[in-house]
Write an enzyme that holds these catalytic residues in place. Structure first.
Site, PDB file in Angstrom:
ATOM      1  N   ASP A   1       0.981  -1.009  -0.375  1.00  0.00           N
ATOM      2  CA  ASP A   1       0.162   0.242  -0.071  1.00  0.00           C
ATOM      3  C   ASP A   1       0.748   0.925  -0.112  1.00  0.00           C
ATOM      4  O   ASP A   1       1.294   1.473   0.736  1.00  0.00           O
ATOM      5  CB  ASP A   1      -0.981   0.428   1.492  1.00  0.00           C
ATOM      6  CG  ASP A   1      -1.652   1.023   1.401  1.00  0.00           C
ATOM      7  OD1 ASP A   1      -1.890   2.082   0.882  1.00  0.00           O
ATOM      8  OD2 ASP A   1      -2.970   1.401   2.527  1.00  0.00           O
TER       9      ASP A   1
ATOM     10  N   ASP B   1      -2.677   2.115  -5.980  1.00  0.00           N
ATOM     11  CA  ASP B   1      -2.236   2.044  -4.976  1.00  0.00           C
ATOM     12  C   ASP B   1      -1.606   0.884  -4.117  1.00  0.00           C
ATOM     13  O   ASP B   1      -1.157   0.805  -3.279  1.00  0.00           O
ATOM     14  CB  ASP B   1      -2.191   3.843  -4.012  1.00  0.00           C
ATOM     15  CG  ASP B   1      -3.195   4.100  -3.047  1.00  0.00           C
ATOM     16  OD1 ASP B   1      -4.283   2.650  -3.529  1.00  0.00           O
ATOM     17  OD2 ASP B   1      -3.423   3.768  -2.307  1.00  0.00           O
ATOM     18  N   GLU B   2      -2.750   0.476  -3.707  1.00  0.00           N
ATOM     19  CA  GLU B   2      -2.409  -1.234  -3.721  1.00  0.00           C
ATOM     20  C   GLU B   2      -2.086  -2.314  -4.474  1.00  0.00           C
ATOM     21  O   GLU B   2      -3.351  -2.629  -5.466  1.00  0.00           O
ATOM     22  CB  GLU B   2      -4.008  -1.441  -2.603  1.00  0.00           C
ATOM     23  CG  GLU B   2      -3.761  -0.605  -1.430  1.00  0.00           C
ATOM     24  CD  GLU B   2      -4.710  -0.255  -0.582  1.00  0.00           C
ATOM     25  OE1 GLU B   2      -5.712  -1.737  -0.393  1.00  0.00           O
ATOM     26  OE2 GLU B   2      -6.385   0.830  -0.643  1.00  0.00           O
TER      27      GLU B   2
END
Length: 418
Positions: A10, A106-107
């Site tokens: 993350d 973003d993950e």
């Protein structure tokens, strides 16, 4: 049999971190990425740690954030840039495993089980990836390490920024005392329902009778109970499992030549609905839309445009397609039309956003998914747009039968033939 080794990466305060990276003058200052800095009711989409220290939270109005932090700097989002940084991170991930599954820009989950003999144990691989993201991309990431996806995700949430958290066989002592809403898919409504019955922590959920949880929450309750007990066995998707599909499109030769704008809208809506329905079934979102137009002299051309936000709704696809048509209206009547969703993103999970346009698109997606379910039960024509009544013959096209998916091999052949 050895347990799998799953990572969840993350990237911390992703949007705001990228903005501070690209503009060094923002370093050390409170920064927030917002939907519309000039709007009186604008929303905070992401903030850096300096803004967080002032009490600024994601989702709150800009005026409230300004009250908490007078010096806060508001910046509009740049999704193309965020996508590029996300792709750069994926290039790092794929050096360690071919099992990489996205969960928003973003993950990401990574299954590194087969890579431990090359790169070390899970924590060592996570530390190496964090170091590379920091050095090569200029931002930080938190990574969770566990034997399943749910606990790996929880691990990445526990310690921020720039940290590695391992949740192993000792998970009961590490996470059972945490609030149940820290578990993936335990949303606000579900958590409120659990609290009413004295289920406050992950451990409470894990130790509750499974039959009671099923009566309370249905099948989702069984799933959450299994998650709390460390029983998630869902695999991490292969990095190439969906990349072979490049575009999803649909085209048709119309019953008659078209020049009236309403007729064009009818066909574009039909095509957009069929493309969007297939995208939702295949878990795709598109970043751009392409139309193809052939007039009654058989002259054919294509035009393409980007969407503001990735979408899988017919409304967003239609609007862009019709905009492209209006800007490139042919001199002669139209014989056939095509609509294609391009630059596809595969994800089984929709990343929620407080951006005004994103919220609107999310509501539209929920509506269209509900229509999908109705049509599955009662047939495609059980739900129709009002505009379809303008011409029954035109609107009676069967869009489902005309779905086309363009794989990588097809696009390569097309490119070589040009």
């Amino acid at each position: 049999m050895d347990r799998p080794v799953i990572l969840h990466s993350d990237m911390n305060n992703f949007y705001a971190s990228v903005e501070c990276l690209d503009n060094p003058s923002l370093q050390g200052k409170p920064v927030a990425v917002t939907g519309d800095p000039d709007a009186r009711h604008g929303i905070i989409l992401a903030k850096n740690y300096e803004a967080k220290k002032c009490g600024v939270t994601t989702g709150e109005p800009l005026w409230m954030a300004k009250q908490k932090c007078r010096d806060i700097i508001f910046i509009p989002p740049r999704y193309d840039r965020y996508i590029q940084v996300s792709q750069d991170a994926h290039e790092i991930y794929e050096e360690y495993t071919d099992r990489v599954e996205t969960f928003g820009l973003d993950e990401c989950w990574l299954d590194v089980t087969a890579s431990t003999h090359l790169f070390g144990q899970g924590k060592e691989i996570a530390d190496t990836i964090r170091s590379r993201i920091k050095k090569e991309l200029g931002i930080t990431a938190s990574i969770g390490v566990s034997f399943n996806k749910i606990f790996a995700k929880l691990g990445s949430d526990l310690h921020k920024p720039d940290a590695t958290t391992v949740i192993g066989e000792d998970f009961k002592s590490k996470i059972w005392n945490l609030p149940a809403n820290m578990l993936l898919y335990v949303g606000k409504a579900t958590y409120s329902k659990l609290i009413k019955y004295g289920i406050h922590t992950i451990g409470d959920l894990a130790c509750t009778d499974i039959n009671f949880i099923e009566r309370l929450l249905g099948k989702n309750g069984i799933m959450l109970w299994a998650f709390a007990n460390g029983l998630d066995q869902s695999p991490v998707s292969h990095v190439y499992s969906r990349r072979i599909i490049k575009t999803i499109g649909n085209s048709t030769t119309t019953p008659r030549d078209l020049s009236d704008e309403t007729d064009i809208k009818i066909i574009l809506y039909i095509l957009a609905e069929s493309v969007a329905e297939r995208m939702r079934k295949e878990h795709f979102y598109c970043r751009s839309v392409q139309i193809s137009i052939r007039d009654n002299t058989l002259f054919t051309f294509e035009r393409q445009g980007r969407l503001v936000l990735p979408s899988c709704t017919s409304q967003a696809i239609f609007q862009k397609a019709f905009e492209l048509y209006q800007r490139n209206r042919p001199a002669n009547p139209v014989r056939s039309l095509g609509v294609r969703a391009c630059n596809l993103i595969y994800t089984e999970y929709r990343q929620l956003s407080f951006l005004q346009d994103a919220v609107k698109d999310q509501k539209q997606e929920d509506l269209e998914r509900a229509i999908d379910r109705i049509r599955e039960r009662h047939g495609h024509y059980s739900v129709q747009r009002g505009i379809m009544l303008a011409d029954r013959k035109l609107s009676h096209l069967d869009p489902i039968a005309e779905h086309t998916i363009y794989p990588e091999s097809f696009l390569k052949a097309q490119h070589q033939s040009q």
